[in-house]
Write a protein that holds these residues in place. Structure first.
Motif, PDB file in Angstrom:
ATOM      1  N   ALA B 359       0.819  -1.208   0.000  1.00 23.21           N
ATOM      2  CA  ALA B 359       0.000   0.000   0.000  1.00 23.21           C
ATOM      3  C   ALA B 359       0.855   1.260   0.000  1.00 23.21           C
ATOM      4  O   ALA B 359       1.974   1.259   0.500  1.00 23.21           O
ATOM      5  N   GLY B 360       0.324   2.317  -0.584  1.00 22.06           N
ATOM      6  CA  GLY B 360       0.841   3.668  -0.424  1.00 22.06           C
ATOM      7  C   GLY B 360       2.277   3.887  -0.872  1.00 22.06           C
ATOM      8  O   GLY B 360       2.668   3.488  -1.973  1.00 22.06           O
ATOM      9  N   GLY B 361       3.036   4.534   0.014  1.00 24.42           N
ATOM     10  CA  GLY B 361       4.393   4.966  -0.335  1.00 24.42           C
ATOM     11  C   GLY B 361       5.320   3.818  -0.673  1.00 24.42           C
ATOM     12  O   GLY B 361       6.272   3.995  -1.440  1.00 24.42           O
ATOM     13  N   THR B 362       5.051   2.649  -0.111  1.00 27.52           N
ATOM     14  CA  THR B 362       5.904   1.498  -0.416  1.00 27.52           C
ATOM     15  C   THR B 362       5.845   1.152  -1.892  1.00 27.52           C
ATOM     16  O   THR B 362       6.819   0.706  -2.483  1.00 27.52           O
ATOM     17  N   LYS B 363       4.672   1.369  -2.494  1.00 29.19           N
ATOM     18  CA  LYS B 363       4.538   1.149  -3.937  1.00 29.19           C
ATOM     19  C   LYS B 363       5.588   1.967  -4.693  1.00 29.19           C
ATOM     20  O   LYS B 363       6.292   1.462  -5.551  1.00 29.19           O
TER      21      LYS B 363
END
Lengths: 307, 611
Positions: B359-363
């Protein structure tokens, strides 16, 4: 059997339409400069002339020089077969995906760069060095563009990419990044200049300087096809074509003409860019492609946010 | 009571067998190759010594990957390091060998010290050195201790693997050994460190903090980029290859680090897939790097130099070596349909698949990592255009290259075998992945029976549901078919035969090798683009006969070795200063030394009961 027809049809499409696209860009450029200019069919005349011309091979060259045109043409056509051209069908989906496409194009470039070094001419080395420099900086930006569009379609498959319809902010930014990449990859101003033979500015032309006759025709053909591949990708990102709903003849005709029409739009934008900006210094290409990289990151962020 | 005696000496689980096969895949052709390579290069007595060391080296590596006990592991690890040290200094005639050997043995022992520390901590919890006992005990280990053990292991194995900034020894030591040993060191020995990370961190310690994976990913990316940028600047053929080992260890660790990351996030399919990508690149790198070092050795044997600025035109003198080098260069540049392409594609897919799931910034983090991997492969391709083009193409630049001859049969046989493997491991990817899946399943303890990574024996499919496929055999077929179609068109339309003439010389009479592009010129754009890191500088010197007449002019361009200058030199300076300071307690007076002994005995008497 059906599949083979589609493959052949797609090959014929690329071979037939690709030079025309180049001719069209030149025509638009000349019109913008208020010149009469050459005919839109000039690339075909050039190719047929080259096919009839005598071939001169440097006596310094090895088999790499002789094999390179076939590797370049083979890999570029192979990449062309992966692209969904006829709205709903990707004939060779099993062969590879968007990421494989990048590597397949790299194969041809690798051999062309080697062939350029093979004749021992300084021009060849110059072109080869610059080409590998530019292409290696293109790679991360291209990867991010692929990343952002595959976040949208849910996979790196080209069939899924071809089926995406509707435009988002992320697709427009990714299209812009890919446009900058395409300028660099297809030897266009401001990165390279196809119209000149001045050693200070040449990249692609310097690499193929020692080629003549039929091998040069094959390489030129591969360059036209590569350009069409990039324009098709940009067009598919920015002006996607939806799946035909009813399958009626009118609808198919409409989508097909839109399909080709969007290529003309991309070509026109390229022509406008080419007449309105100046060629930049080689070492500023790093900044130019850095900008494409940043656009790729922004496109990815937009795709993650779902806008 | 110390429980030192091992219950089990050796362990042959799937992971060990996999590494054993990697060792023997490269050792066999290297040994065959060394028959002719050693002949004429060294005296008969030294040749026997070389064989002796080679056998011990291979056996010690085999023992490292099969040891089932940490003590035995350390012993064979040390044997491996020492034997490889003797092989690095094998060419005692060169001063460089001694220096390279010294750097190598110091660095490798620093690494081993960290490993010993890690094993000691593990022993505190397990009260035994057996792997299985340690694995049991690690479950109850507190988090802080786990983190410390992980860092110790990472530094220890990272030194052997050549992760930046611990890579400093690698470009010195690997090129200095005889070429068949270089191929073993770069192809296999540094892989034993990857084995260590997989065995001790993933298998024994177990990953449960996500920052472990992220740390490995970041270090791996730095290794990739630093390795390839230094390789681009390097003009010593074997040193260039050694820097590419730093790069490729980075790519392997990207797969391993991703696997660790996904294990901690509890994404079993992705963890298995990433580790498959890492292991696949590991075996591929063993094959093509082994091959490239053997080819570099052939070039050295034929010409007597490793400086590519003095080479050129070897494709006509040594057509087979040139072909094998080309295959190796294409494989390492990740060009389809060879093996390097498959594993880099898998690694990129692992990043993309991960990004779809997290999810989110890890993408974004995973996406940027993937794009930097793409940059690495682009730079690697550029580097190998330079390496192959300058070494093998155009005109020879010196008499070394002019008098070169093709190498003897046994050397060609060794190279042929590895070149063939590079092709086979590219084409049979879908089949090989099934084997690797079993290995990763057993290492991570994840049930893989419901996971599918390929459609059939020819088509890979990591995202079967989404229709993502890669088929190297079909791709090869399509490339060949389209290339042949081009050839047919070429043949059919040709009316005149090609004319052989000089390269176009702008009307300048007779081009020669001095007009060719050099490796320095080729890499100049990269030197400028990466000048923020390479810090290039120039040295110019004019020798004047008089004020008006410059007799000669020298011009040199160098890059600053950042890690050596800003990390290692200050560190070495510190050690030397500390040693000088400590020397004060050793003034040479026997009375003082007697006082030391007395003080020691006194301290022992006071503190002994405490133990």
């Amino acid at each position: 059997m059906n599949k083979i027809y589609f493959i052949l049809l797609q090959l014929v499409f690329f071979m037939a339409a690709a030079p025309l696209l180049s001719g069209l860009i030149t025509k638009i450029k000349n019109s913008l400069r208020l010149r009469k200019g050459q005919s839109i069919w000039q690339p075909y005349y050039n190719l047929s002339k080259l096919f009839l011309k005598e071939e001169v091979v440097s006596d310094t060259a090895s088999w790499i020089f002789q094999a390179a045109p076939f590797v370049v043409l083979g890999s570029t056509l192979c990449a062309a077969l992966l692209i969904p051209v006829f709205i709903f069908y990707t004939p060779l989906n099993y062969l590879g995906d968007l990421l494989a496409l990048i590597f397949i194009l790299a194969l041809g470039r690798f051999f062309l760069a080697l062939a350029a070094l093979d004749t021992g001419s300084s021009f060849g080395g110059l072109g080869s060095s610059r080409e590998m420099f530019i292409s290696s900086l293109v790679e991360p930006a291209l990867c991010l563009v692929v990343f952002s569009i595959s976040l949208r379609s849910g996979s790196t498959s080209l069939a899924a990419f071809g089926a995406v319809s509707g435009v988002q902010a992320s697709s427009i930014i990714a299209g812009a990044a890919l446009f900058l990449i395409a300028l660099a990859e297809t030897a266009r101003i401001p990165v390279d200049n196809q119209e000149t033979h001045l050693e200070l500015t040449m990249v692609h032309e310097a690499m193929v300087l020692e080629y003549s006759g039929r091998p040069l025709a094959l390489i030129e053909m591969a360059a036209y096809v590569k350009q069409t591949i990039f324009f098709l990708l940009i067009a598919q990102i920015v002006f996607p074509v939806g799946l035909p709903v009813s399958g009626s003849l009118a609808e198919i005709v409409f989508w097909s003409s839109w399909y080709l029409g969007r290529l003309v739009i991309v070509a026109a934008i390229v022509a406008v860019v080419e007449v309105s900006v100046a060629k930049m210094r080689l070492f500023r290409v790093a900044d130019f492609l850095g900008f494409a990289f940043v656009l790729g990151i922004i496109a990815s962020i937009c795709a993650i946010l779902g806008v | 009571m110390l429980n030192l005696f091992p219950k089990q000496f050796f362990l042959f689980d799937p992971l060990a067998v996999f590494f054993l096969s990697v060792i023997f895949i490269v050792s066999l052709p290297s040994a065959v190759y060394s028959f002719s390579y050693l002949k004429g290069e060294y005296s008969p007595a030294k040749i026997i010594l070389a064989w002796f060391l080679l056998i011990i080296f291979v056996l010690s590596m085999a023992a490292v990957v099969t040891a089932a006990n940490a003590l035995i592991f350390l012993i064979v690890w040390e044997i491996m390091s020492l034997v490889s040290y003797f092989l690095v200094v094998f060419d005692t005639a060169h001063d460089k060998s001694i220096q390279a050997g010294a750097i190598y043995i110091i660095m490798t022992h620093i690494g081993t010290a960290f490993l010993i520390a890690a094993f000691m901590i593990m022993y505190q919890y397990a009260q035994a050195f057996d792997f299985l006992a340690i694995k049991e005990a690690c479950r109850s280990m507190p988090l802080q201790v786990r983190n410390i053990v992980f860092l110790l292991l990472l530094i220890g194995f990272g030194t052997k693997a050549g992760i930046v900034p611990l890579h400093i020894w690698l470009p010195y030591a690997h090129p200095q050994a005889p070429s068949h040993i270089s191929s073993l060191m770069s192809g296999v020995m540094i892989k034993t460190a990857i084995y260590g990370i997989i065995r001790f961190v993933i298998f024994i310690l177990g990953v449960n903090s996500s920052w472990w994976g992220i740390l490995v990913l970041i270090l791996a990316l730095i290794s990739c980029l630093v390795g390839v940028i230094y390789a681009l600047m390097e003009h010593d053929l074997k040193k260039l290859l050694a820097y590419h080992s730093v790069e490729n260890i980075g790519i392997i660790l990207l797969g391993v680090g991703l696997a660790m990351f996904f294990i901690s996030l509890n994404l079993p399919y992705l963890a298995v897939f990433s580790l498959i990508a890492g292991l696949y690149h590991l075996v591929n790198h063993a094959i093509f790097k082994g091959l490239l070092f053997l080819c570099a050795g052939s070039v050295y044997k034929a010409t007597g130099t490793r400086d590519i600025e003095k080479l050129g035109g070897l494709i006509k003198k040594m057509p087979q070596t040139a072909l094998y080098f080309l295959i190796g260069a294409m494989a390492i540049s990740a060009l389809p349909p060879l093996n390097g392409f498959v594993s880099e594609w898998l690694t990129l897919q692992a990043f993309f698949l991960g990004a779809f799931q997290v999810a989110g910034g890890t993408k974004l983090f995973l996406g940027v990592c993937a794009s930097l991997l793409a940059l690495t492969s682009g730079l690697a391709a550029a580097c190998f255009v330079k390496a192959f083009g300058v070494t093998f193409l155009a005109l020879p630049r010196s008499n070394y290259a002019r008098s070169a001859q093709e190498v003897p049969l046994s050397m060609r046989a060794g190279m042929f075998f590895l070149a063939l493997l590079a092709v086979i491991f590219g084409l049979l990817a879908a089949w090989i992945i099934k084997l690797l899946a079993k290995i990763t399943g057993s290492v991570t303890g994840i049930d893989i029976s419901s996971m599918k990574f390929s459609l059939n024996n020819f088509i890979l499919s990591p995202q079967a549901g989404q229709g993502v496929y890669l088929s190297t055999p079909w791709l090869a077929l399509a490339l060949i078919a389209l290339g042949i179609a081009g050839l047919v068109v070429y043949r059919l339309t040709g009316r005149k035969k090609a004319v052989m003439l000089n390269t176009w010389d702008c009307g300048y009479y007779k081009l020669n090798a001095r007009n060719e592009y050099t490796a320095t010129a080729f890499s100049k754009p990269f030197r400028i683009a990466f000048s923020f890191f390479l810090l290039p500088y120039r040295k110019t010197q004019k020798v004047r006969e008089s004020f008006y007449h410059v007799k000669s002019f020298t011009y040199e361009t160098h890059t600053t070795p950042v890690f050596r200058k800003y990390i290692y030199q200050p560190l070495v300076g510190l050690v030397i200063r500390a040693a000088k300071f400590m020397r004060r307690i050793q003034p040479g007076s026997i009375h003082l030394y007697l006082a030391y002994i007395f003080a020691t005995v006194l301290l022992l008497i006071i503190f002994m009961p405490k133990f």
